[in-house]
Design an enzyme around this catalytic site. Structure first.
Site, PDB file in Angstrom:
ATOM      1  N   GLY A 113     -81.869  75.703 -31.147  1.00 39.02           N
ATOM      2  CA  GLY A 113     -82.491  77.214 -31.646  1.00 39.02           C
ATOM      3  C   GLY A 113     -82.575  78.051 -30.937  1.00 39.02           C
ATOM      4  CB  SER A 115     -78.291  77.324 -34.458  1.00 36.64           C
ATOM      5  OG  SER A 115     -79.442  77.396 -33.157  1.00 36.64           O
ATOM      6  CG  HIS A 123     -85.086  66.524 -31.622  1.00 30.21           C
ATOM      7  ND1 HIS A 123     -85.821  67.340 -30.240  1.00 30.21           N
ATOM      8  CD2 HIS A 123     -84.437  66.719 -32.844  1.00 30.21           C
ATOM      9  CE1 HIS A 123     -85.015  68.746 -31.141  1.00 30.21           C
ATOM     10  NE2 HIS A 123     -84.268  68.240 -32.386  1.00 30.21           N
ATOM     11  CG  ASN A 144     -86.961  68.095 -36.280  1.00 26.22           C
ATOM     12  OD1 ASN A 144     -88.068  68.154 -36.707  1.00 26.22           O
ATOM     13  ND2 ASN A 144     -86.197  68.040 -35.605  1.00 26.22           N
TER      14      ASN A 144
HETATM   15  P1  13P Z   1     -82.451  74.483 -34.774  1.00 26.28           P
HETATM   16  O1  13P Z   1     -82.052  74.447 -36.274  1.00 26.28           O
HETATM   17  O2  13P Z   1     -83.709  74.963 -34.771  1.00 26.28           O
HETATM   18  O3  13P Z   1     -81.322  74.797 -33.609  1.00 26.28           O
HETATM   19  O4  13P Z   1     -82.951  73.245 -34.834  1.00 26.28           O
HETATM   20  C1  13P Z   1     -82.208  72.104 -34.422  1.00 26.28           C
HETATM   21  C2  13P Z   1     -82.715  71.277 -34.588  1.00 26.28           C
HETATM   22  O5  13P Z   1     -83.018  70.692 -33.383  1.00 26.28           O
HETATM   23  C3  13P Z   1     -82.894  69.333 -35.577  1.00 26.28           C
HETATM   24  O6  13P Z   1     -83.760  68.681 -35.060  1.00 26.28           O
END
Ligand code: 13P
Length: 255
Positions: free
Chosen positions: A176, A216, A98, A13
């Protein structure tokens, strides 16, 4: 629980990252690194990069997804994109619900259900995101919450249409943040989602549905998460923007 009954899907994503030319560049980097993948590989890019992504992935084993769609086919919805529009440019997947759409752009379980319906009607495969906030985990209601999110989103979805649904369990506190759910936490929530599918559609459907973990996930922790019995892939944010990291996750899923 037999994991071979379902597909493993690794999807990037990209969120609001990469211009069309940067999209071509990154896909060209990823392509040779994942060409032997033993799982499905998807990149979900911004709307403006879709055309470039479709062209860059042509003839490869990478599919292209979008990150949202509206529930109406057309009309006075300034700034929105319909599922039909995505389908016509060659998109196969669309992420729906999401947590960033829910948190920042007012998506609710009800609008998530409407978007899911539109995407299915257009012939797309939906990556349906569910997941709890930290407060909800601490309150001990994670399993109930992901179950109800799943039920509302799938209202009216037929057994046949369920084959075009992937569910992504994404705990909001892990997105994130660099803070990953433990493999056990991820498996437990994915298992709760699978039980929900079983209660709605029966055991065969529950055994067949792909449930991803997202939050993550990276080259270092992917193998452990993907080894869990109920985790059938990943929805990757940050690490999907680096070709080598993304490819390492695809490798971990191919083992
Ligand atoms: P991260 O892998 O950056 O934590 O994001 C996960 C995410 O929201 C995928 O849709």
């Amino acid at each position: 629980m037999n994991k071979s009954l379902r597909k493993t899907v690794i999807a990037g994503n990209w969120k609001m990252n990469k211009t069309p030319s940067q999209t071509t560049e990154l896909i060209n980097e990823i392509k040779p690194l994942v060409s032997n993948a033993d799982c499905d590989v998807v990149v979900c890019v911004p709307f403006t990069g879709l055309q470039a992504a479709i062209e860059a992935t042509r003839g490869s084993n990478i599919s292209v997804g979008a990150q949202n769609c509206h529930w109406e086919k057309s009309g006075a919805f300034t700034g929105e994109i319909s599922a039909e529009m995505l389908k016509e440019v060659g998109v196969k997947y669309v992420i729906i619900g999401h947590s960033e759409r829910r948190t920042y752009f007012g998506d609710t379980d009800v609008t998530v259900a409407k978007r899911t319906r539109a995407a299915l009607d257009a012939g797309l495969t939906v990556i349906l995101c569910v997941g709890e906030y930290l407060e909800q985990r601490e309150q001990g209601i994670t399993n109930e919450l992901v179950a109800i999110q799943t039920k509302i989103a799938l209202q009216g979805v037929t057994q046949e249409e369920l084959k075009r649904i992937i569910i992504a369990y994404e705990p909001v506190w892990a997105i994130g943040t660099g803070r990953t759910a433990t493999a056990r936490q991820a498996d437990e929530a994915c298992s709760a989602i699978r039980s929900t599918i079983e209660s709605l559609y029966g055991k065969a459907a529950a055994d067949g549905i792909t449930i991803q973990y997202g939050g993550s996930m990276n080259a270092a922790n992917a193998a452990e998460l993907l080894a869990m019995p109920n985790v059938d892939g990943g929805l990757i944010g940050g690490a999907s923007l680096k070709a080598r990291d993304f490819a390492a996750i695809v490798d971990a899923a191919s083992k």
